[in-house]
Design an enzyme around this catalytic site. Structure first.
Site, PDB file in Angstrom:
ATOM      1  N   GLY A  69      33.546  34.825  30.625  1.00 44.92           N
ATOM      2  CA  GLY A  69      32.140  35.037  30.300  1.00 44.92           C
ATOM      3  C   GLY A  69      31.946  35.742  28.965  1.00 44.92           C
ATOM      4  O   GLY A  69      31.086  35.365  28.168  1.00 44.92           O
ATOM      5  N   THR A  70      32.752  36.759  28.719  1.00 43.14           N
ATOM      6  CA  THR A  70      32.599  37.542  27.494  1.00 43.14           C
ATOM      7  C   THR A  70      32.800  36.672  26.256  1.00 43.14           C
ATOM      8  O   THR A  70      31.998  36.701  25.317  1.00 43.14           O
ATOM      9  CB  THR A  70      33.594  38.722  27.492  1.00 43.14           C
ATOM     10  OG1 THR A  70      33.360  39.499  28.672  1.00 43.14           O
ATOM     11  CG2 THR A  70      33.437  39.596  26.268  1.00 43.14           C
ATOM     12  N   ASN A 145      23.374  41.044  36.841  1.00 45.72           N
ATOM     13  CA  ASN A 145      24.554  41.462  37.592  1.00 45.72           C
ATOM     14  C   ASN A 145      24.360  42.767  38.362  1.00 45.72           C
ATOM     15  O   ASN A 145      25.113  43.052  39.278  1.00 45.72           O
ATOM     16  CB  ASN A 145      25.763  41.590  36.657  1.00 45.72           C
ATOM     17  CG  ASN A 145      25.457  42.361  35.400  1.00 45.72           C
ATOM     18  OD1 ASN A 145      24.551  42.000  34.640  1.00 45.72           O
ATOM     19  ND2 ASN A 145      26.185  43.422  35.164  1.00 45.72           N
ATOM     20  N   GLN A 173      26.687  35.304  36.759  1.00 48.11           N
ATOM     21  CA  GLN A 173      26.418  35.705  38.147  1.00 48.11           C
ATOM     22  C   GLN A 173      25.835  34.553  38.969  1.00 48.11           C
ATOM     23  O   GLN A 173      25.795  34.622  40.202  1.00 48.11           O
ATOM     24  CB  GLN A 173      25.427  36.878  38.190  1.00 48.11           C
ATOM     25  CG  GLN A 173      26.012  38.192  37.708  1.00 48.11           C
ATOM     26  CD  GLN A 173      27.055  38.764  38.651  1.00 48.11           C
ATOM     27  OE1 GLN A 173      27.005  38.569  39.863  1.00 48.11           O
ATOM     28  NE2 GLN A 173      28.012  39.474  38.099  1.00 48.11           N
ATOM     29  N   SER A 193      31.976  32.143  34.299  1.00 47.16           N
ATOM     30  CA  SER A 193      33.300  32.736  34.424  1.00 47.16           C
ATOM     31  C   SER A 193      33.867  32.490  35.820  1.00 47.16           C
ATOM     32  O   SER A 193      33.199  32.751  36.818  1.00 47.16           O
ATOM     33  CB  SER A 193      33.192  34.237  34.164  1.00 47.16           C
ATOM     34  OG  SER A 193      34.441  34.853  34.350  1.00 47.16           O
ATOM     35  N   HIS A 195      36.192  33.914  37.695  1.00 45.03           N
ATOM     36  CA  HIS A 195      36.480  34.972  38.681  1.00 45.03           C
ATOM     37  C   HIS A 195      35.234  35.502  39.398  1.00 45.03           C
ATOM     38  O   HIS A 195      35.338  36.286  40.325  1.00 45.03           O
ATOM     39  CB  HIS A 195      37.298  36.114  38.047  1.00 45.03           C
ATOM     40  CG  HIS A 195      36.530  37.070  37.192  1.00 45.03           C
ATOM     41  ND1 HIS A 195      36.096  38.284  37.669  1.00 45.03           N
ATOM     42  CD2 HIS A 195      36.130  37.016  35.903  1.00 45.03           C
ATOM     43  CE1 HIS A 195      35.476  38.940  36.680  1.00 45.03           C
ATOM     44  NE2 HIS A 195      35.481  38.184  35.614  1.00 45.03           N
ATOM     45  N   THR A 231      46.538  26.860  23.186  1.00 45.97           N
ATOM     46  CA  THR A 231      47.023  26.050  24.299  1.00 45.97           C
ATOM     47  C   THR A 231      46.228  26.351  25.558  1.00 45.97           C
ATOM     48  O   THR A 231      45.995  27.513  25.891  1.00 45.97           O
ATOM     49  CB  THR A 231      48.533  26.300  24.516  1.00 45.97           C
ATOM     50  OG1 THR A 231      49.214  25.956  23.319  1.00 45.97           O
ATOM     51  CG2 THR A 231      49.071  25.471  25.684  1.00 45.97           C
ATOM     52  N   CYS A 319      31.184  47.406  35.067  1.00 43.76           N
ATOM     53  CA  CYS A 319      31.615  47.434  33.675  1.00 43.76           C
ATOM     54  C   CYS A 319      31.336  48.777  33.032  1.00 43.76           C
ATOM     55  O   CYS A 319      31.864  49.096  31.985  1.00 43.76           O
ATOM     56  CB  CYS A 319      30.905  46.341  32.886  1.00 43.76           C
ATOM     57  SG  CYS A 319      31.046  44.765  33.677  1.00 43.76           S
TER      58      CYS A 319
HETATM   59  C1  LIG Z   1      31.160  39.548  34.621  1.00 44.18           C
HETATM   60  C2  LIG Z   1      30.086  39.189  33.689  1.00 44.18           C
HETATM   61  C3  LIG Z   1      30.356  38.840  32.356  1.00 44.18           C
HETATM   62  C4  LIG Z   1      31.755  38.911  31.783  1.00 44.18           C
HETATM   63  O1  LIG Z   1      32.556  37.886  32.263  1.00 44.18           O
HETATM   64  P1  LIG Z   1      34.159  37.991  32.092  1.00 44.18           P
HETATM   65  O2  LIG Z   1      34.666  36.664  32.539  1.00 44.18           O
HETATM   66  O3  LIG Z   1      34.595  39.095  32.997  1.00 44.18           O
HETATM   67  O4  LIG Z   1      34.431  38.240  30.666  1.00 44.18           O
HETATM   68  C5  LIG Z   1      29.314  38.459  31.545  1.00 44.18           C
HETATM   69  N1  LIG Z   1      28.061  38.412  32.010  1.00 44.18           N
HETATM   70  C6  LIG Z   1      27.736  38.732  33.276  1.00 44.18           C
HETATM   71  C7  LIG Z   1      26.324  38.628  33.737  1.00 44.18           C
HETATM   72  C8  LIG Z   1      28.741  39.140  34.155  1.00 44.18           C
HETATM   73  O5  LIG Z   1      28.422  39.456  35.403  1.00 44.18           O
END
Ligand SMILES: *Cc1c(COP(=O)(O)O)cnc(C)c1O
Length: 375
Positions: A69-70, A145, A173, A193, A195, A231, A319
């Site tokens: 996500g970042t 989030n 989210q 993202s 995870h 890669t 975070c």
């Molecule tokens: C967790 C989160 C991110 C960051 O995602 P990562 O994959 O951990 O870098 C960005 N935006 C929101 C709203 C999130 O909840």
């Protein structure tokens, strides 16, 4: 352990794990290689791209794999610098947006942070007034989030396009949890993202409506059609694809289950513990999110005591666990510092049981009463 912090991260699903396993060891061919062994990896990456595209109702060519996500958020904002350097975002975005915006301001970007109402819904008239015709990139998250508020994304996209602005949404989210259609919702860029929806950590994607007008942030061996070199994280991408497939198949069931359990938890806590407030929206909210404040009780201290009972919840956002400032989200919702320090976030999912929730309610009762007595 009772895990109620699914907004911070989720457990890898069994299906995703099994899909990944061959690519962690035996099927290690480089997708860029032209022999059959490389083709196998390439095909696996292609299949994941098709699954993700299907979930968003777009073409596979509009999906670019990233490290999460970042990176996806940073990439889009970086692109805004090549356009008009005007960014309109909200005060309640994730730090992946807010801290990148701060950095870009140092490079001459013009950034406006739009406020929200007390429930966390963005102020649309203010957003619209702020657009610089044809030059603005709007970035507003699909769902928050911390408090789980779902933003009026289709409407924001409509406003953006009326003024020839581009619209990015951080759907980290939301993707895999609630339905998303990039066409119907007028979205130009979308970050997600793995995870956060039971895929592996360190992998995500960016949806780009018009790749021909978009540029890379990372340069190198021309993977991802030159847009994102390096890669491919083949196992990660495969795991994300499988997790997305599973999330789409089970979305209705999961949403219903989470909402029912969340409402049960909220109703009992509100009824059984006096001076309990719900932060955020009651109507437009992610099904598994609950953000509460028990008056006079410090959220961070409550989290520690719940942890002693093997219950994982969070104060503010995960975070910012190391940062002692009050949550920027709750502040934007109009809360005082003192009020913001009282908040705790409970983010449950479909795997949680009624028994776990009953145990959690009992512990909240005991601990909150004890903490109030000691004050
Ligand atoms: C967790 C989160 C991110 C960051 O995602 P990562 O994959 O951990 O870098 C960005 N935006 C929101 C709203 C999130 O909840």
């Amino acid at each position: 352990m009772i895990y109620l912090d699914n907004a911070a991260t989720t457990r890898l699903s069994e299906r995703a794990k099994q899909a990944m396993e061959p690519y962690l060891k035996d099927l290690y061919g480089n997708p860029s290689a032209i022999y059959e062994f490389g083709e196998t990896s390439k095909k696996a990456v292609r299949e994941s791209r098709e699954i993700i595209a299907g979930a968003l109702h777009c073409a596979p060519e509009n999906i670019f794999f990233t490290s999460g996500g970042t990176e996806s958020d940073n990439w889009v904002l970086e692109h805004a610098m090549k356009q008009g350097k005007y960014i309109t975002t909200s005060q309640i975005e994730h730090h992946a947006i807010l801290n990148k915006c701060r950095q870009l301001q140092g490079q001459g970007a013009n950034v406006t942070y739009i406020g929200t109402d007390r429930e966390g819904t963005i102020n649309l008239p203010q957003l619209e007034n702020n657009i610089v015709e044809g030059n603005t990139l709007i970035s507003v998250m699909t769902a928050n989030n911390e408090v789980g508020t779902i933003e009026p994304v289709s409407e924001i996209g409509r406003i953006a396009h009326r003024h020839h602005a581009l619209f990015h949404t951080d759907a980290v989210q939301a993707f895999g949890h609630i339905p998303i259609n990039v066409n119907r919702m007028n979205i130009d860029f979308l970050s997600a993202s793995a995870h956060k929806f039971h895929g592996p950590k360190g992998v995500g994607f960016l949806y780009v409506r018009e790749p021909e007008k978009f540029a890379p942030m990372i340069y190198g061996g021309e993977q991802e059609r030159g847009y994102r070199s390096g890669t491919e994280n083949v196992a990660g991408i495969v795991g994300m694809g499988e997790a997305a497939k599973e999330a789409m198949e089970q979305m209705d069931n999961r949403m219903r289950k989470e909402q029912k359990l969340r409402n049960y938890l909220a109703e009992r806590l509100m009824r059984e513990i006096p001076y309990t407030r719900i932060n955020g929206s009651t109507r437009h909210r992610l099904p598994g999110n609950l953000n509460l404040s028990f008056a006079g009780v410090e959220g961070a201290a409550l989290v520690v005591l719940m942890d002693e009972n093997q219950i994982c919840i969070s104060a503010g956002s995960a975070c910012s666990a190391s940062d002692t400032n009050p949550s920027h989200v709750l502040k934007a919702l109009g809360q005082s510092d003192e009020e913001a320090y009282e908040a705790v976030r409970i983010s449950l999912n479909f795997e949680n049981t009624r028994d776990e929730i009953d145990f959690t309610i009992r512990k909240f009762q005991e601990i909150v009463i004890q903490m109030r007595k000691e004050k």
